[in-house]
Design a protein around this motif. Structure first.
Motif, short mmCIF file in Angstrom:
data_model
loop_
_atom_site.label_atom_id
_atom_site.label_comp_id
_atom_site.label_asym_id
_atom_site.label_seq_id
_atom_site.Cartn_x
_atom_site.Cartn_y
_atom_site.Cartn_z
N LEU A 93 0.59 -0.96 0.09
CA LEU A 93 -0.16 -0.40 -0.37
C LEU A 93 0.92 1.59 0.69
CD1 LEU A 93 -2.72 1.55 0.33
CD2 LEU A 93 -2.75 1.17 2.93
N VAL A 94 1.69 1.35 0.99
CA VAL A 94 3.10 2.59 1.00
C VAL A 94 3.46 2.81 -0.37
CG1 VAL A 94 5.02 3.10 1.88
CG2 VAL A 94 3.13 2.45 3.52
N ALA A 95 3.66 1.64 -1.10
CA ALA A 95 4.29 1.68 -2.65
C ALA A 95 3.76 2.20 -3.47
CB ALA A 95 4.84 0.31 -2.67
N LEU A 96 2.13 2.00 -3.63
CA LEU A 96 1.52 2.37 -4.67
C LEU A 96 1.70 4.12 -4.40
CD1 LEU A 96 -1.70 -0.58 -4.91
CD2 LEU A 96 0.13 0.54 -6.12
N LEU A 97 1.10 4.47 -2.44
CA LEU A 97 1.08 5.57 -2.07
C LEU A 97 2.58 6.54 -2.85
CD1 LEU A 97 -0.90 5.15 0.81
CD2 LEU A 97 -2.00 6.24 -1.67
N SER A 98 3.25 5.67 -3.09
CA SER A 98 4.80 6.70 -2.80
C SER A 98 5.03 7.05 -5.15
CB SER A 98 6.76 5.31 -3.22
OG SER A 98 7.30 6.22 -3.40
N SER A 99 5.94 8.11 -4.42
CA SER A 99 5.64 9.08 -5.68
C SER A 99 7.01 8.30 -6.69
CB SER A 99 6.18 10.51 -5.76
OG SER A 99 7.39 10.13 -4.60
N PHE A 100 7.84 7.17 -6.30
CA PHE A 100 8.47 6.39 -7.15
C PHE A 100 7.65 5.98 -7.38
CE2 PHE A 100 11.94 3.31 -7.08
CZ PHE A 100 13.01 3.83 -8.15
N ILE A 101 6.59 5.91 -7.55
CA ILE A 101 5.98 4.29 -8.06
C ILE A 101 4.66 5.21 -8.62
CG2 ILE A 101 4.37 1.88 -8.55
CD1 ILE A 101 6.32 1.57 -6.09
N SER A 102 4.04 5.37 -8.25
CA SER A 102 2.81 6.24 -8.53
C SER A 102 2.21 7.45 -9.17
CB SER A 102 1.52 5.24 -8.16
OG SER A 102 1.34 4.38 -7.01
N PRO A 103 1.78 7.94 -10.53
CA PRO A 103 2.06 9.66 -10.42
C PRO A 103 0.91 9.82 -9.46
CG PRO A 103 1.00 8.18 -12.02
CD PRO A 103 0.89 7.20 -11.44
N SER A 104 0.48 11.37 -9.77
CA SER A 104 -0.18 12.00 -8.97
C SER A 104 -2.04 11.55 -8.68
CB SER A 104 -0.40 13.14 -8.66
OG SER A 104 0.00 13.78 -10.17
N GLY A 105 -2.60 11.54 -9.59
CA GLY A 105 -3.37 11.06 -9.92
C GLY A 105 -3.55 9.74 -9.17
N VAL A 106 -2.45 8.70 -9.62
CA VAL A 106 -3.08 8.12 -8.52
C VAL A 106 -3.14 7.70 -7.79
CG1 VAL A 106 -2.39 5.28 -8.43
CG2 VAL A 106 -2.00 6.27 -11.17
N ARG A 107 -2.22 8.15 -6.96
CA ARG A 107 -1.75 8.34 -5.19
C ARG A 107 -3.75 9.15 -4.98
NH1 ARG A 107 3.17 10.09 -7.08
NH2 ARG A 107 2.21 12.43 -6.00
N LEU A 108 -3.54 9.82 -5.83
CA LEU A 108 -4.88 11.01 -5.35
C LEU A 108 -6.19 9.87 -5.10
CD1 LEU A 108 -6.49 13.22 -4.24
CD2 LEU A 108 -6.95 13.67 -6.53
N GLY A 109 -6.62 9.02 -5.85
CA GLY A 109 -7.65 8.01 -6.39
C GLY A 109 -6.95 7.34 -5.46
N LEU A 110 -6.53 6.74 -5.62
CA LEU A 110 -6.19 5.45 -3.97
C LEU A 110 -6.47 6.32 -2.52
CD1 LEU A 110 -5.42 3.17 -3.45
CD2 LEU A 110 -3.31 3.56 -3.39
N LEU A 111 -6.13 7.18 -2.25
CA LEU A 111 -6.01 7.88 -1.19
C LEU A 111 -7.77 8.02 -0.84
CD1 LEU A 111 -3.77 10.39 -0.68
CD2 LEU A 111 -3.72 8.33 0.92
N SER A 155 5.32 0.25 -11.74
CA SER A 155 7.31 0.97 -11.90
C SER A 155 7.29 0.66 -13.37
CB SER A 155 7.71 0.09 -11.17
OG SER A 155 7.13 -1.16 -11.19
N THR A 156 7.08 -0.74 -13.52
CA THR A 156 7.67 -0.31 -15.46
C THR A 156 6.48 0.06 -15.86
OG1 THR A 156 5.52 -1.95 -16.30
CG2 THR A 156 7.36 -3.40 -14.75
N ARG A 157 5.63 1.36 -15.65
CA ARG A 157 5.59 2.66 -16.67
C ARG A 157 5.44 3.96 -16.17
NH1 ARG A 157 0.87 0.68 -18.84
NH2 ARG A 157 -0.47 2.99 -19.52
N ARG A 158 6.77 3.79 -15.58
CA ARG A 158 7.86 5.23 -16.12
C ARG A 158 9.49 4.73 -15.76
NH1 ARG A 158 5.97 7.99 -10.56
NH2 ARG A 158 7.12 9.50 -11.59
#
Length: 268
Positions: free
Chosen positions: A170-188, A260-263
């Motif tokens: 979960l923290v990995a998905l909320l990290s800027s190293f992996i997910s873009p801002s839109g994905v993080r906002l949607g997950l939150l 992570s493969t998409r960035r």
């Protein structure tokens, strides 16, 4: 002519594929060394000492022990994953990334390292409880219960390990190293809705409350899986909750690897 031919810039594809498992473990060891050299390891140790001081002042029962360890290990797994992922996007990682490294391998290695750190903390805390109350060198020490001094301990530890891996994913998905801002906002936003669905009366928009009441208890396995460790024997609901929690962990980890493969792997 053969003597003047230049060597290939990169090895053949077959050689690269064989070397990838070695690169993965090198990345995991690098993440572990980087974490243990950072000041964050002091916080990790302070949390373990504080838990032993505050929550294990007296001989602990099975329910109390696994409840405290479940929450502590999950929290430390989330903190460790956040720290490692935040440090992964800094220039300190350049020495290990000066080669051709797949981003998914680097992400997977970091998540594995964070989970292993939480696992080591859990084992150290469990060993401290055993030594303080049931050590053979203590005078008149009671016999250690089976859930702490037998193979049953490994079985009862499954919810703790699954919860720690879920926290890492979960923290990995909320990290800027992996997910873009839109994905993080949607997950939150999705997490907020799932939490609100337990008691929709706290949601500020009254018209949305009936829709929240229809949400399935997606987060219920987080608490239900704990009964697998505290009940003897665990019932079917606890076993199902543990299976769902393990499934959540696998899905979150795979989703983090896919994102992570998409960035591109770019250092700040």
């Amino acid at each position: 002519m053969e003597a003047t031919q230049r060597p290939a810039l990169f090895p053949p594809v077959e050689v690269q594929r064989k070397a990838r498992p070695v690169v993965f473990w090198n990345l995991a060891l690098f993440a572990l060394r980087d974490f243990f050299r950072s000041p964050w390891i002091i916080l990790h140790l302070l949390v373990l000492v504080g838990v032993q001081t505050l929550f294990f002042q007296y001989e602990s029962g099975q329910g109390h022990f696994f409840l405290v360890e479940y929450m502590t290990t999950t929290l430390l797994a989330a903190i460790t994953a956040g720290v490692m992922l935040s440090r992964a996007n800094r220039a300190e990682t350049y020495p290990i990334l000066a080669r051709r490294v797949p981003r998914a391998s680097f992400t997977g290695a970091i998540m594995l390292a964070a989970w292993l750190v939480a696992l080591v903390g859990y084992l150290l805390s469990s060993l401290a409880v055993y030594a303080r109350f049931y050590g053979p060198w203590l005078n008149d020490a009671p016999a250690a219960p089976p859930w702490l001094a037998s193979v049953d301990f490994l079985d009862k530890s499954l919810p703790v390990l699954a919860a720690a891996l879920t926290a890492v994913g979960l923290v990995a998905l909320l990290s800027s190293f992996i997910s873009p801002s839109g994905v993080r906002l949607g997950l939150l936003a999705l997490l907020a809705l799932l939490v609100m669905s337990f008691d929709s009366r706290n949601f500020p928009i009254e018209a949305v409350r009936p829709a929240l009441d229809r949400f399935p208890p997606v987060l219920a396995p987080l608490a239900g899986a704990l009964k697998y460790a505290t009940d003897n024997p665990p019932d079917g609901v606890a076993t199902l909750s543990l299976g769902l929690l393990a499934g959540y962990a696998v899905v979150l980890v795979l989703l983090a690897l896919w994102l992570s493969t998409r960035r591109e792997l770019i250092l700040d």
